[in-house]
Scaffold this active site. Structure first.
Site, PDB file in Angstrom:
ATOM      1  N   ASN A  99     -21.681  -5.457  -9.202  1.00  0.00           N
ATOM      2  CA  ASN A  99     -20.735  -4.426  -8.794  1.00  0.00           C
ATOM      3  C   ASN A  99     -21.508  -3.134  -8.564  1.00  0.00           C
ATOM      4  O   ASN A  99     -22.423  -2.819  -9.325  1.00  0.00           O
ATOM      5  CB  ASN A  99     -19.688  -4.159  -9.879  1.00  0.00           C
ATOM      6  CG  ASN A  99     -18.715  -5.291 -10.041  1.00  0.00           C
ATOM      7  OD1 ASN A  99     -18.716  -6.242  -9.281  1.00  0.00           O
ATOM      8  ND2 ASN A  99     -17.869  -5.192 -11.057  1.00  0.00           N
ATOM      9  N   HIS A 506       5.419  25.196  11.207  1.00  0.00           N
ATOM     10  CA  HIS A 506       4.038  25.548  11.542  1.00  0.00           C
ATOM     11  C   HIS A 506       3.281  24.371  12.146  1.00  0.00           C
ATOM     12  O   HIS A 506       2.049  24.358  12.123  1.00  0.00           O
ATOM     13  CB  HIS A 506       3.318  26.078  10.303  1.00  0.00           C
ATOM     14  CG  HIS A 506       3.885  27.348   9.776  1.00  0.00           C
ATOM     15  ND1 HIS A 506       3.766  28.545  10.432  1.00  0.00           N
ATOM     16  CD2 HIS A 506       4.612  27.603   8.657  1.00  0.00           C
ATOM     17  CE1 HIS A 506       4.380  29.498   9.745  1.00  0.00           C
ATOM     18  NE2 HIS A 506       4.905  28.941   8.660  1.00  0.00           N
ATOM     19  N   LYS A 605      -8.124  -1.496  -6.976  1.00  0.00           N
ATOM     20  CA  LYS A 605      -7.492  -0.814  -8.097  1.00  0.00           C
ATOM     21  C   LYS A 605      -8.423   0.202  -8.730  1.00  0.00           C
ATOM     22  O   LYS A 605      -8.070   1.356  -8.916  1.00  0.00           O
ATOM     23  CB  LYS A 605      -7.053  -1.842  -9.143  1.00  0.00           C
ATOM     24  CG  LYS A 605      -6.328  -1.236 -10.341  1.00  0.00           C
ATOM     25  CD  LYS A 605      -5.010  -0.630  -9.919  1.00  0.00           C
ATOM     26  CE  LYS A 605      -4.246  -0.060 -11.085  1.00  0.00           C
ATOM     27  NZ  LYS A 605      -3.025   0.621 -10.653  1.00  0.00           N
TER      28      LYS A 605
END
Length: 610
Positions: A99, A506, A605
């Site tokens: 990872n 705006h 996640k």
């Protein structure tokens, strides 16, 4: 993002690896794989798509073994292909999962090519496998080779490695990405998340930055960044299998939306039980620290950033302290001004959000002395790096789109606000009692908002055919409009934007037509009349309004104006109540569109890479 699980046991570990990967699916991924090592071979199976497809292939090929590693990959370097999926193998004898991101992978790739190594993938990960193999070929054992290799890596990593030469051990390393050890009886494990191994053990060791680890059936040895053997504390995780089960719900997101009354009640329990807002909520020494800070700097990403934006209104209005809120990924790369007397508050569901962790480190390097983490995962990296901590007690959150983590963050931030106000002489006993009563009523009010689900489901059927939407809010509720737009984008793939309602004229008003639904957060507060004027601007351009109004607001549904009434106005805690309907709107719209609610495309996640 990516997930790791590894196991060594006197039983077949393949079912453990597969089950672990299934429990890591919520983190987001696009491919998966496992590798098992025995005295004769290293076998590997990989597939793009869901873990179930990889599992079918493993069963078909008769996979089994007593030592193995598994991985779910979210593509960074190289496309979504089987060749880029993990595990990666070097010379048929060493398998590795990773990872993170290796920043100097190109430099190392060229060096290894010069040493005769050939590459089969586009990933940065394959570089690590070959580098460890190189050091083993030079005479080091597996652990020594890993320790030598990681010293040459720049970037973030969590690693699990097995080798044909040493079939009785599993090794791992951590830098910038979470990795933990699971302790069993005659078997032990590595994982990036405790949910991956909770079916086998709840006793875990959280590795620290720079640690390497050797895992055998008999035990575990941990080494620090200087390769000195160290002792790390053993924790008993409170994550249960029951909290990871779907139960009667269709999706985890729906389950977690409906768990919010309980999650909020758990988060505020200590305050309610004590009958007062006490600094001790945030740890030892909190009274001294919080009593002398002169301002607050909040750092967060995504949904947590919107929680911080809401807290800014509270902190400045109630505690009377200046408060700034910044996106962590931007803050960490700019030349920021630091006041040592300002409290740095980091907010992260996982406690491992890389940008937030690095922003915290940067803030400390700039001279910030006082830090506080609001987090949902005990013993994760950000709380460990913080002076003070408040855990939100939301429980495991599996759905990628955050729900109960957000509302419990708001509850925690409100408690922080009132404690600051109390310590800085801005809160008398009568006002404290009033805030305590509002907090006590909060879980029940959230439940009342959940009861609006059937009405919101009808709206969702109309939204499902749209491609764009606007969300409007003012003051405290502008961040809730932002959160509503984010939820709709995340899981239904409808493009949605949020604006302060006063900003319509705006520019955004140019987008309004009959095909652009406009969602309005319209609580019965001092800005209600202003919001009504903004709504008239929308109707005058043919826009269709979907209004979430309090029960005591004077709103009447009419042609082009749809109204759902939430509970009576909840005062300063109204943003928490108004979060519920925008969550439900996103969920049911995604359901009507047939998207993958819990695992939206391209998202993860826990964002542990840049």
């Amino acid at each position: 993002m990516c997930g790791i699980v590894g196991a060594i046991a006197d039983r077949d570990v393949v079912p453990v690896l597969v089950e672990g990967l299934k429990r890591l699916e919520y983190r987001g991924y696009d491919s998966s794989g496992i590798a098992v090592a025995d005295p004769d071979s290293v076998r590997r199976v990989r597939r793009t798509g869901r873990v179930a497809e990889m599992e079918q292939a493993a069963v078909a090929e008769g996979f089994n073994g007593r030592l193995g590693i598994g991985h779910t990959r979210w593509a960074t370097h190289g496309g979504v292909t089987e060749a880029n999926a993990h595990p990666h193998i070097s010379h048929g004898e060493l398998a590795l999962v990773h990872n993170g991101i290796i920043e100097n992978h190109e430099e190392q790739r060229e060096r290894l090519r010069g040493l005769g190594y050939e590459f089969e993938s586009q990933t940065d990960t394959e570089v690590i496998a070959h580098l460890i193999h190189h050091y083993m070929a030079s005479g080091k054992d597996l652990l020594g080779a890993l320790q030598a290799a990681v010293k040459e890596l720049t970037g973030a990593y969590a690693l699990a490695v097995v080798s044909l030469r040493e079939p009785d051990r599993l090794v791992g390393a951590r830098m910038g990405c979470p990795l933990l050890v699971g302790l069993g009886e005659g078997e032990n494990f590595l994982a990036s998340d405790v949910s991956a191994i909770v079916q086998a053990t709840r006793r875990v060791i959280f590795l620290e930055e720079g640690d390497t680890v050797e895992v055998t059936r008999a035990g575990v040895r941990v080494f620090d960044a200087q390769d000195r053997q160290v002792q790390r504390e053993v924790h008993v995780s409170d994550v249960s299998l029951a909290s990871l089960e779907l139960g009667p719900y269709r999706h985890y997101m729906q389950k977690e939306i409906h768990e919010q009354p309980r999650a909020i009640a758990d988060t505020i329990e200590a305050v309610i039980d004590a009958g007062s807002f006490r600094p001790a909520l945030f740890g030892a020494g909190a009274e001294e620290v919080l009593g002398k800070v002169r301002g607050v700097q909040i750092l967060a990403c995504g949904t947590s950033y919107y929680a911080g934006l809401t807290a800014r209104y509270w902190i400045e209005a109630i505690a009377g302290l200046p408060c700034s809120v910044e996106i962590a990924s931007e803050y960490r790369y700019r030349e920021a001004w630091a006041d040592p007397d300002h409290l740095v508050v980091t907010i992260s569901q996982s406690g491992e959000t890389l940008d937030t962790l690095e922003a915290l480190k940067y803030a400390k390097a700039l001279g910030h002395r006082h830090t506080l983490s609001i987090c949902n995962v005990p013993e994760s990296a950000i709380p460990r790096a913080s002076e003070l901590v408040c855990y939100t007690r939301a429980g495991a959150e599996i759905g990628v789109a955050s729900t109960k983590a957000f509302t419990t963050q708001l509850a925690a931030l409100f408690q922080l606000t009132v404690v600051l106000a109390k310590l800085h002489g801005r809160l008398g006993p009568e006002q404290e009692a009033d805030y305590l009563e509002q907090l006590r009523m909060l879980p029940g009010s959230v439940q009342h908002a959940l009861n609006l689900e059937p009405q919101i489901q009808v709206w969702a059927e109309r939204f499902a055919a749209k491609q764009n939407a606007l969300f409007l809010g003012r003051g405290l509720h502008y961040p809730i409009a932002l959160e509503g737009a984010l939820k709709l984008k995340e899981i239904s793939y409808i493009h949605a934007e949020a604006y302060p309602a006063g900003e319509l004229k705006h520019g955004p008003l140019a987008l309004v037509d009959a095909d652009m639904p406009v969602v309005v957060i319209a609580p019965n507060d001092r800005l209600l009349e202003k919001v009504k004027s903004n709504m008239q601007e929308v109707r005058a351009r043919g826009g269709e309004l979907f209004v979430f109004a309090d029960q005591d607001s004077n709103f009447t549904a009419s042609e082009g104006v749809h109204v759902i009434r939430t509970p009576r106005h909840a005062g300063v805690l109204s943003p928490v109540i108004h979060t519920i309907p925008v969550q439900l709107l996103a969920y049911h719209t995604a359901l009507a569109r047939g998207t993958d609610v819990d695992k939206p495309r391209n998202l993860a996640k826990s964002v542990t890479v840049e």
